[in-house]
Design a protein around this motif. Structure first.
Motif, PDB file in Angstrom:
ATOM      1  N   THR A 221       0.913  -1.124  -0.003  1.00 24.73           N
ATOM      2  CA  THR A 221       0.031   0.268   0.088  1.00 24.73           C
ATOM      3  C   THR A 221       0.840   1.118   0.056  1.00 24.73           C
ATOM      4  O   THR A 221       1.373   1.746   1.079  1.00 24.73           O
ATOM      5  CB  THR A 221      -0.968   0.159   1.349  1.00 24.73           C
ATOM      6  N   LEU A 222       1.021   1.896  -1.246  1.00 28.54           N
ATOM      7  CA  LEU A 222       2.127   3.003  -1.281  1.00 28.54           C
ATOM      8  C   LEU A 222       1.316   3.992  -2.203  1.00 28.54           C
ATOM      9  O   LEU A 222       0.681   3.672  -3.065  1.00 28.54           O
ATOM     10  CB  LEU A 222       3.393   2.449  -2.188  1.00 28.54           C
ATOM     11  N   PRO A 223       1.881   5.216  -1.707  1.00 26.30           N
ATOM     12  CA  PRO A 223       1.471   6.404  -2.643  1.00 26.30           C
ATOM     13  C   PRO A 223       2.169   6.326  -4.102  1.00 26.30           C
ATOM     14  O   PRO A 223       3.034   5.818  -4.010  1.00 26.30           O
ATOM     15  CB  PRO A 223       1.579   7.550  -1.836  1.00 26.30           C
ATOM     16  N   ARG A 224       1.408   6.865  -5.137  1.00 26.84           N
ATOM     17  CA  ARG A 224       1.899   7.073  -6.164  1.00 26.84           C
ATOM     18  C   ARG A 224       2.024   6.036  -7.160  1.00 26.84           C
ATOM     19  O   ARG A 224       1.904   6.048  -8.356  1.00 26.84           O
ATOM     20  CB  ARG A 224       3.308   7.862  -6.142  1.00 26.84           C
ATOM     21  N   MET A 225       2.230   4.777  -6.575  1.00 29.30           N
ATOM     22  CA  MET A 225       2.320   3.409  -7.413  1.00 29.30           C
ATOM     23  C   MET A 225       2.038   2.598  -6.516  1.00 29.30           C
ATOM     24  O   MET A 225       2.983   2.291  -5.466  1.00 29.30           O
ATOM     25  CB  MET A 225       3.601   3.299  -8.419  1.00 29.30           C
ATOM     26  N   ASP A 226       1.043   1.541  -6.587  1.00 30.15           N
ATOM     27  CA  ASP A 226       0.958   0.542  -5.777  1.00 30.15           C
ATOM     28  C   ASP A 226       2.384  -0.651  -5.874  1.00 30.15           C
ATOM     29  O   ASP A 226       2.819  -0.654  -6.799  1.00 30.15           O
ATOM     30  CB  ASP A 226      -0.104  -0.512  -6.227  1.00 30.15           C
TER      31      ASP A 226
END
Length: 234
Positions: free
Chosen positions: A53-58
């Motif tokens: 679960t990451l911002p800008r790209m999963d």
């Protein structure tokens, strides 16, 4: 060995990075998927610890793009580290090419054990213990011994010597050594390598042909070899 840790939770990232560095690993961090993807496109790592679960790209997209690139970097071991504990997510990550999966929360000892196992597996048929004269390095315990005794090293000194002993008899450039020892986020100048080479040389200083010697090859880099290979005492 340089590891990329991709984790957007700042406190957890700092805690994990410290633990891995205490285990004598060089750690580079990214807090979003896009930055991780860019780093994996240009940098070489021994292992990637990847949150999903990451911002800008999963994280799964980061993994998918890594495996699709081909070449040596596409084979980099990946340990998924995530709060997504569902079977579907685990299966999807493993099907996309993850090498292992660790659900949060977890014990640090388990993470360290899985990291060591993946690094050991990535070595494959290469030696698990590297030697240079009286100096040896066990890639499982990550400990150096010199003339039969444990060799006390700081994390940076350890990274310098590990990089050299895994290339015993082969020269490594100052630039490559710097890349292996420092991460992109470190506030360090390439000339810092000279300081750590000096410190390691002092710790390797001993009499006899079995002494491990770091030689400076002007315009080329550094070379670790037993004194017996130099052809003359010195």
């Amino acid at each position: 060995m340089r590891i990329l840790l991709v984790e957007d939770h700042t406190e957890l990232q700092h805690w994990l990075a410290k633990a891995l560095r205490d285990a004598n690993l060089t750690v580079e961090c990214a807090d979003n998927g896009a930055d991780a993807d860019a780093l994996l496109h240009t940098q070489d790592y021994a292992l990637v610890i990847l949150d999903l679960t990451l911002p800008r790209m999963d994280g799964l997209d980061v993994l998918k793009r890594l495996r699709a690139r081909g070449g040596a970097r596409a084979k980099t071991p990946v340990l998924i580290l995530t709060a997504r504990g569902g079977l579907e997510d685990r299966v999807q990550g493993l099907n996309l090419g993850a090498d292992d999966y660790l659900a949060k929360p977890f014990e640090l000892a388990e993470l360290e054990a899985r990291v060591k196992a993946l690094l050991r597996r990535s070595v494959g048929n290469e030696a698990l213990v590297y030697s240079c004269g009286a100096l040896s390095f066990d890639t499982v315990t990550r400990m150096f011994r010199y003339a039969g005794n444990p060799l006390a090293l700081t994390p940076r000194e350890h990274a310098v010597l590990e990089t050299l002993i895994t290339r015993t008899g082969r020269a490594i450039s100052k630039e490559k050594l710097f890349d292996e020892v420092f991460s992109l986020g470190d506030d360090a100048n390439i000339d810092a390598i000279d300081l750590y080479i000096h410190r390691v040389r002092k710790k390797l200083d001993m009499e006899g042909p079995e002494a491990a010697v770091i030689t400076t090859l002007r315009g080329i880099g550094y070379l670790l070899q037993p004194r017996s290979a130099l052809g003359a005492p010195g």
